[in-house]
Design an enzyme around this catalytic site. Structure first.
Site, PDB file in Angstrom:
ATOM      1  NE  ARG A 143      -2.765   0.451   3.452  1.00 52.63           N
ATOM      2  CZ  ARG A 143      -2.528   1.211   4.531  1.00 52.63           C
ATOM      3  NH1 ARG A 143      -2.563   2.531   4.428  1.00 52.63           N
ATOM      4  NH2 ARG A 143      -2.260   0.658   5.696  1.00 52.63           N
ATOM      5  CE1 TYR A 165     -15.110   8.807 -17.550  1.00 54.74           C
ATOM      6  CE2 TYR A 165     -14.204   8.968 -15.343  1.00 54.74           C
ATOM      7  CZ  TYR A 165     -14.817   8.233 -16.329  1.00 54.74           C
ATOM      8  OH  TYR A 165     -15.146   6.931 -16.103  1.00 54.74           O
ATOM      9  CG  ASP A 179      -7.864  13.781 -16.652  1.00 51.30           C
ATOM     10  OD1 ASP A 179      -7.030  13.133 -17.325  1.00 51.30           O
ATOM     11  OD2 ASP A 179      -8.950  13.306 -16.287  1.00 51.30           O
ATOM     12  CE  LYS A 236     -10.327   5.585 -19.830  1.00 45.82           C
ATOM     13  NZ  LYS A 236     -10.239   5.636 -18.374  1.00 45.82           N
TER      14      LYS A 236
END
Length: 401
Positions: free
Chosen positions: A67, A120, A192, A217
């Site tokens: 983590r 988005y 972004d 993506k």
């Protein structure tokens, strides 16, 4: 340089992207392998109590607890920081994990955020619903109007969130102009960069403080992983990481390895995708069943000159409006044979979605109007297939309307 000495590092600043993605992480993990190993361990062994204390007290340690970090994460982070030109990078379990973690780190109750009317859909919902619940004011502005950004600035404005090109409308934001407004006022700018990729656009070079990707993506490129990347300074990365380990949007070692593998071919894939998308966009403009084509690489795009100034290529995504309405658009999407009807973008295979059909389940009609999504809108992500095959599939689908 002695290439056999693992302590001697390449000068990464001298490497071009095609070489950087292959060799930029060569000395991050000196385990003797040519292909990187997958460190599928949640925790790592210390040799003694002193080493354990050192591991536990080191931020972003790659061999303490996954983590916090993992050796495969380190490889991805090194390449991504070099590609975006930032001091460092962080990885998360998804693009939205990266966006949410960043925003929740950098703003607090009483702060003001400026964002775009076109984001988005999940980013838009954070702006519309989540941040106001925590006492953060949000003003949405038309991203093509730099004066709207300036007019929205308040004394308590802490952050400006931009996305360019925007999903799914492909409107362009003047990144340098936004930075020019923000920097003298101490406002953090977050971009972004998912729709561009670092091969086509480097927002940090224009002064953006934090660059975020949905690595699901282009970066992964094969539609087989979910991941997010945050590229920024050491100081901001440390702050964001502290939130990250509490929220726990962890990237699995396997997905990190798949992402690393995808990065190796990123420049090659983007070169082909850029060429295919531009050719297909020009072809679509000639078809009588198409009302309009939106692609930053086309001279008909209202911000084509801006796109040419701040982008090196224009990416995979074409937006098009089908003549008629919702039903005609549904028939077009359903008639495609080669191009699957599926979400996501930027991969090796082309994908298509009827944008209104995709977003109407998670956005209100008002939110869709604000985002500029009409009922006849299609988002087409172009892959690396042969361009003539893509043209033929689109043509037969248009004829079936």
């Amino acid at each position: 340089m002695n290439k056999h000495d693992p302590h001697e590092q390449l000068n990464l600043d001298e490497l071009r992207d095609e070489t950087l993605v292959v060799h930029g992480d060569d000395w991050v993990t000196n385990d003797g392998t040519v292909a990187p190993a997958i460190y599928y361990s949640a925790t790592f062994r210390a040799q003694n109590s002193a080493q354990f204390a050192e591991m536990a007290g080191t931020s972003r340690h790659p061999r303490y607890y996954t983590r916090y970090g993992n050796p495969v994460h380190e490889r991805v982070k090194k390449i991504m920081a070099e590609l975006e030109g930032t001091e460092t990078a962080l990885v998360t379990g998804s693009g939205m994990g990266a966006i949410a973690t960043t925003l929740l780190t950098l703003v607090s109750a009483g702060d003001h955020v400026i964002a775009q009317t076109r984001h988005y859909m999940s980013t838009a919902k954070i702006m519309d619903e989540m941040l106001p619940r925590f006492g953060v004011e949000v003003t949405l502005v038309e991203q093509a109007d730099i004066l709207a950004f300036e007019a929205a600035i308040r004394p308590n404005t802490k952050l400006i969130m931009v996305e360019s090109p925007a999903n799914p409308t492909l409107v362009i934001t003047d990144l340098a102009a936004v930075v020019e407004l923000a920097r003298p006022r101490g406002i953090i700018v977050v971009a972004d960069n998912t729709f561009a990729s670092p091969i086509n656009q480097r927002p940090h070079d224009l002064g953006v403080d934090v660059v975020i990707h949905s690595a699901t993506k282009y970066l992964g490129g094969h539609h087989d992983l979910t991941a997010g990347v945050i590229c920024t300074s050491e100081e901001l990365a440390e702050r964001i990481w502290q939130t990250h380990i509490s929220i726990g949007s962890v990237l699995s070692p396997m997905d990190a390895w798949l992402l690393l593998r995808g990065l190796r071919t990123l420049p090659l894939r983007i070169e082909r995708i850029n060429a295919n998308a531009l050719a297909l966009a020009k072809f679509l403009e000639e078809q009588p069943q198409i009302e309009r084509v939106y692609y930053p690489g086309l001279p008909s795009h209202p911000q084509h000159e801006l796109a040419k100034r701040q982008m090196r290529g224009f990416g995979a995504v074409i937006a098009l409006a089908i003549k008629g309405g919702y039903e005609e658009t549904q028939r077009f999407v359903s008639a495609l044979k080669l191009i699957p009807n599926a979400v996501s973008l930027g991969g090796i295979d082309s994908l298509v979605v009827h944008t209104a059909a995709m977003w109407e389940g998670v956005m209100t009609e008002e939110q869709m109007r604000t985002a500029g999504i009409p009922p006849n809108y299609v988002r087409l992500s172009v892959g690396i297939e042969h361009i003539e095959d893509l043209k033929a599939d689109v043509l037969q689908a248009l004829q079936a309307i």
